[in-house]
Design a protein around this motif. Structure first.
Motif, PDB file in Angstrom:
ATOM      1  N   MET A  42      32.906  27.477  40.521  1.00  0.00           N
ATOM      2  CA  MET A  42      33.019  28.668  39.696  1.00  0.00           C
ATOM      3  C   MET A  42      34.484  29.082  39.609  1.00  0.00           C
ATOM      4  N   LYS A  43      34.847  29.553  38.451  1.00  0.00           N
ATOM      5  CA  LYS A  43      36.203  30.032  38.211  1.00  0.00           C
ATOM      6  C   LYS A  43      36.085  31.405  37.569  1.00  0.00           C
ATOM      7  N   LYS A  44      36.373  32.449  38.358  1.00  0.00           N
ATOM      8  CA  LYS A  44      36.167  33.803  37.864  1.00  0.00           C
ATOM      9  C   LYS A  44      37.191  34.747  38.467  1.00  0.00           C
ATOM     10  N   ILE A  45      37.603  35.715  37.665  1.00  0.00           N
ATOM     11  CA  ILE A  45      38.523  36.742  38.143  1.00  0.00           C
ATOM     12  C   ILE A  45      37.920  38.104  37.833  1.00  0.00           C
ATOM     13  N   TYR A  46      37.724  38.890  38.894  1.00  0.00           N
ATOM     14  CA  TYR A  46      37.271  40.275  38.758  1.00  0.00           C
ATOM     15  C   TYR A  46      38.521  41.138  38.784  1.00  0.00           C
ATOM     16  N   PHE A  47      38.702  41.959  37.758  1.00  0.00           N
ATOM     17  CA  PHE A  47      39.926  42.747  37.652  1.00  0.00           C
ATOM     18  C   PHE A  47      39.619  44.066  36.968  1.00  0.00           C
ATOM     19  N   LEU A  48      40.635  44.901  36.874  1.00  0.00           N
ATOM     20  CA  LEU A  48      40.513  46.180  36.184  1.00  0.00           C
ATOM     21  C   LEU A  48      41.546  46.190  35.066  1.00  0.00           C
ATOM     22  N   THR A  65      36.233  51.340  41.844  1.00  0.00           N
ATOM     23  CA  THR A  65      37.540  51.517  42.490  1.00  0.00           C
ATOM     24  C   THR A  65      37.534  51.083  43.949  1.00  0.00           C
ATOM     25  N   PHE A  66      36.348  50.928  44.532  1.00  0.00           N
ATOM     26  CA  PHE A  66      36.281  50.514  45.938  1.00  0.00           C
ATOM     27  C   PHE A  66      36.479  49.013  46.130  1.00  0.00           C
ATOM     28  N   LEU A  67      36.483  48.244  45.046  1.00  0.00           N
ATOM     29  CA  LEU A  67      36.729  46.809  45.174  1.00  0.00           C
ATOM     30  C   LEU A  67      38.229  46.560  45.217  1.00  0.00           C
ATOM     31  N   LYS A  68      38.660  45.836  46.231  1.00  0.00           N
ATOM     32  CA  LYS A  68      40.075  45.448  46.321  1.00  0.00           C
ATOM     33  C   LYS A  68      40.317  44.460  45.187  1.00  0.00           C
ATOM     34  N   ARG A  69      41.349  44.716  44.380  1.00  0.00           N
ATOM     35  CA  ARG A  69      41.533  43.908  43.183  1.00  0.00           C
ATOM     36  C   ARG A  69      42.893  43.210  43.161  1.00  0.00           C
ATOM     37  N   PRO A  70      42.937  42.136  42.382  1.00  0.00           N
ATOM     38  CA  PRO A  70      41.827  41.414  41.779  1.00  0.00           C
ATOM     39  C   PRO A  70      41.097  40.555  42.815  1.00  0.00           C
ATOM     40  N   VAL A  71      39.895  40.134  42.477  1.00  0.00           N
ATOM     41  CA  VAL A  71      39.173  39.142  43.275  1.00  0.00           C
ATOM     42  C   VAL A  71      39.118  37.889  42.420  1.00  0.00           C
ATOM     43  N   ILE A  72      39.671  36.825  42.961  1.00  0.00           N
ATOM     44  CA  ILE A  72      39.753  35.556  42.235  1.00  0.00           C
ATOM     45  C   ILE A  72      38.893  34.538  42.975  1.00  0.00           C
ATOM     46  N   ILE A  73      37.922  33.995  42.281  1.00  0.00           N
ATOM     47  CA  ILE A  73      37.095  32.926  42.851  1.00  0.00           C
ATOM     48  C   ILE A  73      37.428  31.675  42.055  1.00  0.00           C
ATOM     49  N   TYR A  74      37.881  30.656  42.778  1.00  0.00           N
ATOM     50  CA  TYR A  74      38.292  29.429  42.110  1.00  0.00           C
ATOM     51  C   TYR A  74      37.835  28.244  42.953  1.00  0.00           C
ATOM     52  N   ASN A  75      36.887  27.483  42.423  1.00  0.00           N
ATOM     53  CA  ASN A  75      36.353  26.309  43.121  1.00  0.00           C
ATOM     54  C   ASN A  75      35.967  26.616  44.567  1.00  0.00           C
ATOM     55  N   ASN A  76      35.137  27.634  44.751  1.00  0.00           N
ATOM     56  CA  ASN A  76      34.622  28.047  46.066  1.00  0.00           C
ATOM     57  C   ASN A  76      35.683  28.544  47.037  1.00  0.00           C
ATOM     58  N   GLN A  77      36.840  28.920  46.533  1.00  0.00           N
ATOM     59  CA  GLN A  77      37.853  29.607  47.326  1.00  0.00           C
ATOM     60  C   GLN A  77      37.928  31.028  46.791  1.00  0.00           C
ATOM     61  N   SER A  80      43.405  29.366  32.742  1.00  0.00           N
ATOM     62  CA  SER A  80      42.951  28.589  31.584  1.00  0.00           C
ATOM     63  C   SER A  80      41.685  29.212  31.010  1.00  0.00           C
ATOM     64  N   SER A  81      41.294  28.724  29.855  1.00  0.00           N
ATOM     65  CA  SER A  81      40.156  29.316  29.144  1.00  0.00           C
ATOM     66  C   SER A  81      38.824  29.107  29.861  1.00  0.00           C
ATOM     67  N   ASP A  82      38.766  28.203  30.846  1.00  0.00           N
ATOM     68  CA  ASP A  82      37.505  28.002  31.565  1.00  0.00           C
ATOM     69  C   ASP A  82      37.324  29.000  32.718  1.00  0.00           C
ATOM     70  N   VAL A  83      38.299  29.883  32.912  1.00  0.00           N
ATOM     71  CA  VAL A  83      38.188  30.926  33.925  1.00  0.00           C
ATOM     72  C   VAL A  83      37.574  32.165  33.262  1.00  0.00           C
TER      73      VAL A  83
END
Length: 117
Positions: free
Chosen positions: A1-7, A86-98, A23-26
């Motif tokens: 999975m490639k995902k970024i949680y941000f505000l 606002t309680f989530l520390k940001r950003p949270v980046i998930i990239y290939n199970n990291q 990249s566009s697949d994130v």
């Protein structure tokens, strides 16, 4: 999975996204307009090891609610993050199970290396 949680309203998140230039697949998820689900927070916890590691003690609500003087348990951290973005520390980046949590220079550099090699 490639995902970024941000505000999207956070200048620091914007700067980091520009720096990472994913990249566009994130998949990008603005946590203000698309709240975090229970399944998403549980996935983040499984990668990070705890809900507390995902929790931002810099949040304005943390100070307003005087949470530093309360004994918070893991379940409390999870509930608070689900209650308000606002309680989530940001950003949270998930990239290939990291997972990369927060905006410290070290975390952003590690994420950049994982994403851009």
């Amino acid at each position: 999975m490639k995902k970024i949680y941000f505000l999207s309203t956070c200048d620091t998140c914007k700067r980091i996204l520009d720096e990472l230039n994913p990249s566009s697949d994130v998949v990008l998820q603005d946590i203000k307009t698309e709240p975090i689900t229970l399944a998403q927070i549980e996935e983040m916890k499984s990668l990070s090891g705890s809900y507390e590691s995902l929790f931002s003690k810099r949040a304005r609500l943390y100070k307003e609610r005087d949470l530093k003087n309360k004994k918070l348990k893991e379940e409390d951290y999870k509930d608070l993050i689900l209650e308000h973005y606002t309680f989530l520390k940001r950003p949270v980046i998930i990239y290939n199970n990291q997972i990369f949590v927060g905006n410290s220079k070290k975390v952003v550099e590690a994420a950049n290396t994982a994403i851009n090699g």
